[in-house]
Design a protein around this motif. Structure first.
Motif, PDB file in Angstrom:
ATOM      1  N   LYS A  94     -31.371 -69.510 -65.205  1.00 10.52           N
ATOM      2  CA  LYS A  94     -30.067 -70.172 -65.316  1.00 10.52           C
ATOM      3  C   LYS A  94     -29.623 -70.224 -66.773  1.00 10.52           C
TER       4      LYS A  94
ATOM      5  N   PRO B  52     -26.671 -71.648 -69.310  1.00 10.79           N
ATOM      6  CA  PRO B  52     -25.528 -72.578 -69.434  1.00 10.79           C
ATOM      7  C   PRO B  52     -24.269 -71.844 -69.896  1.00 10.79           C
TER       8      PRO B  52
ATOM      9  N   ASP C  85     -24.051 -73.459 -64.227  1.00  9.14           N
ATOM     10  CA  ASP C  85     -24.880 -72.483 -64.930  1.00  9.14           C
ATOM     11  C   ASP C  85     -24.751 -71.101 -64.284  1.00  9.14           C
TER      12      ASP C  85
ATOM     13  N   GLU D 100     -26.325 -67.795 -63.015  1.00  9.08           N
ATOM     14  CA  GLU D 100     -27.642 -67.501 -62.472  1.00  9.08           C
ATOM     15  C   GLU D 100     -27.929 -65.999 -62.480  1.00  9.08           C
TER      16      GLU D 100
END
Length: 500
Positions: free
Chosen positions: A376, A378, A388, A390
């Motif tokens: 993840k 940010p 987030d 992914e």
């Protein structure tokens, strides 16, 4: 059956409705050698010269040459272009060729509308582009040439061409620079700023980039050329969420700082950006806005034809341990990069092929589905409204084994039947380690490729005395010039090459 074979099934049905020789790659794929102004589509046919006068008014003539348009006409009529013999030979042997596999890939499927509109006379924008910016290379791979490697050029200037026998048994020359110059293969003796092909490329680039889905940089050694880094900077500044980019590298640049800089560029491309693309709808967001890395993914194509000392013999300049360390760096320091090992499969690749597959499998185990997990990242924006980003697990380790066809005495069909066992053992090893959804084992289409090479080896076996003598002459000159000894590295060949 795998998705890859399913896609090929779909493509074969599509192609057959047009003609029995149709291939989307002739329109949608291009390899451009900007050092000497040569091009081909795909990389199997021989290269041909780009008309520099056409480039002045149409930079897309780097791809849409008169010769390709004639070959497209032949394909539409069901005729077989002579330059595509690589695929015709495989198909005549009863196997499925890259004509089908390539046409089934997503970038070729996405180009179908453009292909139909352009037919054999129009200028089509390719979706898959491979470019060679520079001849500079710190390696001297056995099957390579002075027009693709400055290190080879230096050796030939110092020692002269490789002596071999022609079909009549007379002494001839391989990698003769004068001959390569006459064929238009040696790089232009001008600076890059005065190279008309490189100039045309950068003129075409903004338009080409709009539909680009796969962009591959080869060499020479791409990490030794500034254009490679210029492309990576352009992509960061002009993100394209549909784009797959790759670099074919020996992973042993002459200065490790080049690798450091390269990895930093890859990390920069993995930064999450927010942008709007008015020309490309984003089905994920339901509009034209993107929240993504600067590209879809990056692939590192690693040229490697065997393992350990055998690999170092084939590819003079290779430090196998340094290569392994740099591969690990790319995989561990980035999350959006795949590694594909390219084994230009030749007679010296045969003996270590199972160990080669074991190396691939060891990396697949290390970067399995479970070991990757979900990363993840940010997303920072002033409104803090995005979750987030992914990065999901996927297969990050691939390999391919295209057959070497030139120089012909290094093709695997020059080995007698007793050497088939090495490929048979490799195929058995792959079948004992199938991929089961965890990204660890081998896929059915990968097994098919190795089997295809073995089938071709058997179908076209040619173990004449001339070829055997040329193998020995080449290897002995290689050893004399580079202080090596093929008898120590490849003892399996001693009996065959000593048999007069």
């Amino acid at each position: 059956m795998s998705i890859y074979n399913d896609s090929a099934d779909v493509a074969e049905n599509q192609l057959n409705r047009i003609s029995k020789s149709m291939c989307y790659a002739k329109w949608a794929q291009v390899s451009m050698h900007l050092t000497n102004g040569m091009t081909h589509s795909c990389y199997h046919p021989p290269t041909h010269k780009i008309d520099v006068l056409e480039l002045e008014k149409n930079p897309s003539a780097l791809h849409n040459t008169k010769q390709k348009k004639e070959e497209r006409r032949q394909m539409l009529k069901g005729e077989r272009p002579k330059g595509c013999s690589y695929c015709w030979k495989i198909e005549d042997a009863g196997a499925r060729s890259d004509r089908i596999y390539r046409s089934g890939e997503y970038w070729a499927q996405n180009a179908r509308k453009d292909i139909i509109e352009s037919l054999d006379t129009g200028n089509v924008t390719p979706r898959y582009v491979e470019v060679n910016f520079n001849q500079a290379c710190n390696f001297k791979c056995m099957y390579c040439s002075p027009h693709l490697s400055t290190s080879w050029e230096t050796e030939i200037n110092q020692h002269g061409p490789i002596k071999i026998l022609d079909a009549d048994g007379n002494v001839s020359e391989h990698n003769n620079i004068q001959y390569l110059t006459e064929q238009g293969l040696m790089p232009l003796k001008v600076s890059q700023k005065d190279n008309p092909y490189l100039t045309a490329f950068w003129r075409w680039w903004p338009e080409l980039y709009k539909k680009l889905e796969v962009f591959r940089m080869t060499g020479g050694e791409p990490l030794m050329d500034a254009n490679t880094f210029k492309v990576l900077d352009y992509i960061h500044e002009n993100p394209n969420a549909w784009l797959e980019v790759s670099v074919t590298s020996n992973m042993c640049p002459p200065d490790q700082k080049l690798m450091d800089s390269f990895i930093q560029k890859l990390k920069k491309l993995e930064e999450i950006q927010i942008w709007k693309d008015d020309e490309r709808f984003n089905p994920g967001s339901g509009n034209h806005w993107y929240v993504n890395m600067a590209l879809k993914n990056f692939s590192m194509f690693v040229s490697l034809d065997s393992v350990g000392s055998q690999a170092e013999y084939i590819r003079t300049g290779l430090d196998y341990q340094v290569m392994q360390e740099n591969v690990e760096r790319v995989l561990s320091e980035t999350c959006n990069t795949n590694v594909t090992f390219i084994n230009t499969f030749n007679i010296l690749s045969v003996f270590g092929v199972t160990d080669y597959l074991k190396y691939v499998l060891s990396l697949r185990k290390k970067y399995s589905r479970d070991n990757q997990g979900i990363k993840k990242i940010p997303i920072y924006d002033k409104y803090n409204t995005h979750p987030d980003f992914e990065v999901h697990s996927r297969q990050r380790i691939w390999f391919d084994i295209p057959l070497l066809r030139y120089p012909d005495w290094m093709a695997i069909n020059k080995l007698p039947q007793e050497f088939d066992k090495y490929l048979e053992e490799a195929i058995q090893y792959m079948r004992e380690n199938p991929e089961t959804g965890d990204f660890v084992g081998f896929y059915d289409f990968e097994i098919d490729k190795v089997q295809r090479n073995l089938d071709w080896m058997r179908e076209h076996r040619d173990v004449s005395d001339q070829h055997r003598k040329n193998i020995r002459m080449h290897f002995e000159q290689h050893d004399s010039r580079r202080n090596t000894n093929y008898r120590e590295i490849f003892p399996e060949l001693i009996g065959y090459l000593s048999n007069d």
